[in-house]
Design a protein around this motif. Structure first.
Motif, short mmCIF file in Angstrom:
data_model
loop_
_atom_site.label_atom_id
_atom_site.label_comp_id
_atom_site.label_asym_id
_atom_site.label_seq_id
_atom_site.Cartn_x
_atom_site.Cartn_y
_atom_site.Cartn_z
N PHE A 119 0.78 -1.23 0.00
CA PHE A 119 0.00 0.00 0.00
C PHE A 119 0.81 1.28 0.00
N ALA A 120 2.11 1.21 0.33
CA ALA A 120 2.88 2.44 0.47
C ALA A 120 3.09 3.11 -0.88
N THR A 121 2.69 4.37 -1.01
CA THR A 121 2.91 5.14 -2.24
C THR A 121 4.33 5.65 -2.34
N ARG A 122 5.03 5.66 -1.21
CA ARG A 122 6.41 6.13 -1.17
C ARG A 122 7.05 5.54 0.08
N SER A 123 8.35 5.70 0.19
CA SER A 123 9.04 5.21 1.38
C SER A 123 8.84 6.17 2.55
N GLU A 124 9.03 5.65 3.74
CA GLU A 124 9.09 6.53 4.90
C GLU A 124 10.32 7.42 4.80
N VAL A 125 10.25 8.60 5.41
CA VAL A 125 11.41 9.50 5.48
C VAL A 125 12.11 9.24 6.81
N LEU A 126 13.42 9.04 6.78
CA LEU A 126 14.18 8.74 7.99
C LEU A 126 15.20 9.84 8.27
N ALA A 127 15.30 10.27 9.54
CA ALA A 127 16.27 11.29 9.93
C ALA A 127 16.49 11.21 11.43
N GLN A 128 17.57 11.80 11.91
CA GLN A 128 17.91 11.72 13.32
C GLN A 128 17.68 13.01 14.09
N ASN A 129 17.78 14.16 13.43
CA ASN A 129 17.79 15.43 14.16
C ASN A 129 16.45 16.13 14.25
N GLY A 130 15.56 15.85 13.33
CA GLY A 130 14.27 16.50 13.37
C GLY A 130 13.40 16.02 12.22
N MET A 131 12.10 16.17 12.37
CA MET A 131 11.15 15.71 11.36
C MET A 131 9.90 16.57 11.42
N ALA A 132 9.32 16.81 10.25
CA ALA A 132 8.04 17.52 10.17
C ALA A 132 7.20 16.86 9.09
N ALA A 133 5.92 16.71 9.36
CA ALA A 133 4.98 16.16 8.38
C ALA A 133 3.73 17.03 8.39
N THR A 134 3.44 17.65 7.25
CA THR A 134 2.26 18.51 7.13
C THR A 134 1.60 18.24 5.78
N ASN A 135 0.46 18.88 5.53
CA ASN A 135 -0.25 18.65 4.27
C ASN A 135 0.13 19.65 3.18
N HIS A 136 1.25 20.37 3.35
CA HIS A 136 1.75 21.28 2.31
C HIS A 136 3.27 21.26 2.35
N PRO A 137 3.94 21.02 1.20
CA PRO A 137 5.41 20.93 1.21
C PRO A 137 6.10 22.16 1.77
N ILE A 138 5.60 23.35 1.46
CA ILE A 138 6.26 24.56 1.97
C ILE A 138 6.11 24.66 3.48
N ALA A 139 4.96 24.26 4.02
CA ALA A 139 4.78 24.26 5.48
C ALA A 139 5.79 23.33 6.14
N SER A 140 5.99 22.16 5.54
CA SER A 140 6.97 21.22 6.07
C SER A 140 8.37 21.81 6.03
N GLN A 141 8.69 22.51 4.93
CA GLN A 141 10.02 23.11 4.79
C GLN A 141 10.22 24.26 5.78
N ILE A 142 9.17 25.04 6.01
CA ILE A 142 9.25 26.11 7.02
C ILE A 142 9.55 25.50 8.39
N ALA A 143 8.84 24.44 8.73
CA ALA A 143 9.06 23.77 10.01
C ALA A 143 10.50 23.28 10.12
N LEU A 144 11.02 22.70 9.03
CA LEU A 144 12.39 22.19 9.04
C LEU A 144 13.40 23.32 9.21
N ASP A 145 13.16 24.44 8.55
CA ASP A 145 14.04 25.60 8.71
C ASP A 145 14.09 26.07 10.17
N ILE A 146 12.93 26.10 10.80
CA ILE A 146 12.87 26.51 12.21
C ILE A 146 13.64 25.52 13.09
N LEU A 147 13.51 24.23 12.82
CA LEU A 147 14.24 23.23 13.59
C LEU A 147 15.75 23.40 13.41
#
Length: 567
Positions: free
Chosen positions: A34-62
């Motif tokens: 059922f997976a449409t894509r792989s999980e994203v793996l990271a050690q220092n921080g993660m953000a998941a939102t319903n808009h790519p730019i929102a996710s990127q903003i969160a990552l920048d803040i982290l």
């Protein structure tokens, strides 16, 4: 009789034409069905939102050293610009936060109250005269979002609030391209908004006399100014002063009752999350006035069945799931509301003993109609963020229905919510309208811990889909052994038409199945008495972060425009 046979035949043919002949909805080299894509793996921080730019903003803040809560606030602010039909500072907010320092969960209820000046008798008289409290000025309750941001920031924030508002301020002035899902949503409401006399709404959201389409640029300089005030002045910049006066004056001019005093007196509430143990995992929700404990009631009932022994997508799996949902929603219809206005028997509703009594009512061969077990005494965004220190936040925020009340205070750039639609006008009901009261809420964040440690922060937006959606995610992870992305991408089930937030409704309701379930399952469910239907766009939106052996795993909803990102 003949018409029923024709309808049933048509439904089965249509379902088959959609490819519902097997469970392998996605063919992946990984072997994950059922997976449409792989999980994203990271050690220092993660953000998941319903808009790519929102996710990127969160990552920048982290990356800048901000906390998970800082990043969540910044992402939420942007979503109010980019997905304004779903959420924004005119709405409410709920959150569950895992504090790595204190090794515990905190719950925040930032839902606003009804106008203190509007009595039940007055509202009833307005409705009797033909005015609606489901939308428009009468449906407006105090927006709790900004109070929620401030409360979260005061307790868990690191960066200044104006820094968190800055990305959205910039985007609001420069403009952003409208995404596919937002454009589709706008198009759904195009005709009704076109016909309305609502110049302040159209000024903010229309381009050349209409909603912008996919790829067209949406700007909102009025929202930019309001967010700058919030960033500079904090809570008082929204709930007092010029912004509050503008809100109150405009609502009054439109025939509503929200006042400056309602805004000034609003306060969020820190609450204790509640949980049940499901096969060794503690699943956490917030207590009412939301519907979260229905998730826990369903899991308690399902725990008594060998769900892992029922293949995913089988008739047995779906039947037991549907029956547990109907049982839990009977209690929701009777008992869920503002706990300050009635007694909610939480301990009994969540007891294993009560679950066993309810479970015994389920006939494995037949769809049932149920009643509450005890005696009585719409559209959203979800996001989750985790930081380098191990803090995690599960946050959900909403205007209630799409486009909220459609009341946009002049010059402020946002829609006020229509959360008052969550009240009922049934006298004596715990959710009966009253002044200064929090309405019933559909929006619910969720969290899973294992042996006292964080495991998964997740949510699934979508009105009445949220409870069954949460349960399906938990079952997919625990009973069916799916990974985090698969657990969200697997085909979903939605059931409606029986008891829910507005009260009891007799009958068996209707079951909507997403593509991916086999014909044999559909046929067997019909034999058991379930009414099967098709629809699209009703199955919610999922985001999740899992932590395992010091590594974050991120997953984002394949049905939405979103993205999980990490570093």
């Amino acid at each position: 009789m003949l018409m029923n046979l024709i309808k049933t035949s048509f439904t089965l043919i249509a379902l088959c034409c959609l490819g519902l002949t097997g469970l392998n909805a996605q063919d992946r080299l990984s072997g994950r069905s059922f997976a449409t894509r792989s999980e994203v793996l990271a050690q220092n921080g993660m953000a998941a939102t319903n808009h790519p730019i929102a996710s990127q903003i969160a990552l920048d803040i982290l990356k800048e050293g901000g906390s998970a809560v800082d990043a969540a606030i910044a992402a939420n602010a942007f979503l109010g610009l980019a997905d304004p039909a779903m959420n924004g500072i005119g709405g409410d907010l709920f959150a569950i936060v895992w504090s790595a320092k204190e090794q515990k969960l905190f719950g925040l209820n930032a839902s606003g109250k009804s106008p203190a000046s509007l009595s039940y008798a007055e509202l009833k008289a307005e409705v009797d005269q033909g005015r609606s409290y489901r939308g428009g000025p009468l449906s407006i309750t105090t927006p709790g979002c900004v109070d929620g941001w401030v409360a979260l920031h005061e307790k868990f924030g690191v960066l200044d609030l104006d820094r968190l508002m800055a990305p959205t301020v910039s985007y609001a002035r420069a403009g952003i391209p409208v995404t596919s899902e937002v454009a589709d949503f706008f198009r759904t409401f195009e005709e009704s908004v076109q016909k309305s006399d609502n110049p302040s709404f159209k000024k903010v959201f229309f381009t050349d006399g209409r909603f912008p389409g996919k790829g067209e640029i949406l700007k909102n300089p009025d929202l930019a100014k309001t967010l700058e005030i919030i960033g500079r002045e904090g809570r008082d910049g929204f709930y007092r002063g010029a912004v509050a006066s503008t809100i109150a004056d405009y609502v009054k001019a439109q025939g509503g009752f929200l006042t400056k005093e309602d805004l000034a007196n609003n306060r969020p509430v820190w609450v204790e999350p509640v949980s049940v143990n499901y096969r060794g995992y503690d699943v956490w929700e917030l207590p009412p006035n939301g519907q979260g404990i229905s998730v826990l009631q369903m899991l308690n009932i399902l725990e008594g069945f060998d769900m892992s022994g029922m293949p995913f997508g089988s008739a047995a799996h779906l039947h037991h799931f549907l029956e547990s949902k109907k049982l839990a929603f009977e209690d929701m219809a009777m008992f869920y509301g503002d706990p300050d206005f009635g007694d909610i028997p939480l301990e009994e509703l969540l007891s294993k003993k009560y679950a066993a009594e309810r479970r015994a009512l389920i006939d494995p061969a037949k769809a049932g109609e149920y009643h509450p077990g005890l005696s009585a005494g719409d559209h959203t965004v979800y996001l989750t963020v985790a930081d380098k220190d191990g803090n995690m936040v599960s946050l959900i925020q909403s205007l209630s229905s799409g486009l909220g009340s459609r009341v946009v205070p002049e010059g402020l750039g946002f829609v006020l919510q229509n959360r008052g639609s969550g009240f009922v006008l049934e006298e004596g009901h715990i959710n009966q309208y009253a002044p200064g009261k929090r309405p019933f809420h559909t929006i619910i964040p969720a969290f899973i811990t294992k042996e006292g440690k964080p495991f998964v922060s997740f949510g699934l937006m979508g009105g009445d889909m949220q409870v069954p959606g949460h349960v399906q995610v938990v079952m997919n992870l625990i009973d069916f052994g799916m990974n985090l992305q698969e657990a969200g991408d697997a085909p979903r089930i939605f059931h409606s038409g029986t008891s829910a937030r507005g009260g009891r409704v007799p009958g068996l309701g209707e079951t909507f199945l997403e593509s991916g379930f086999p014909y044999e399952t559909i046929s067997e469910l019909m034999d058991k008495g379930h009414v099967i239907r098709m629809d699209k766009g009703i199955y919610g939106g999922y985001q999740a972060i899992m932590v395992k052996d010091g590594v974050y795993y991120g997953a984002s909803e394949s049905r939405k425009d979103g993205q999980a990102v990490g570093y």
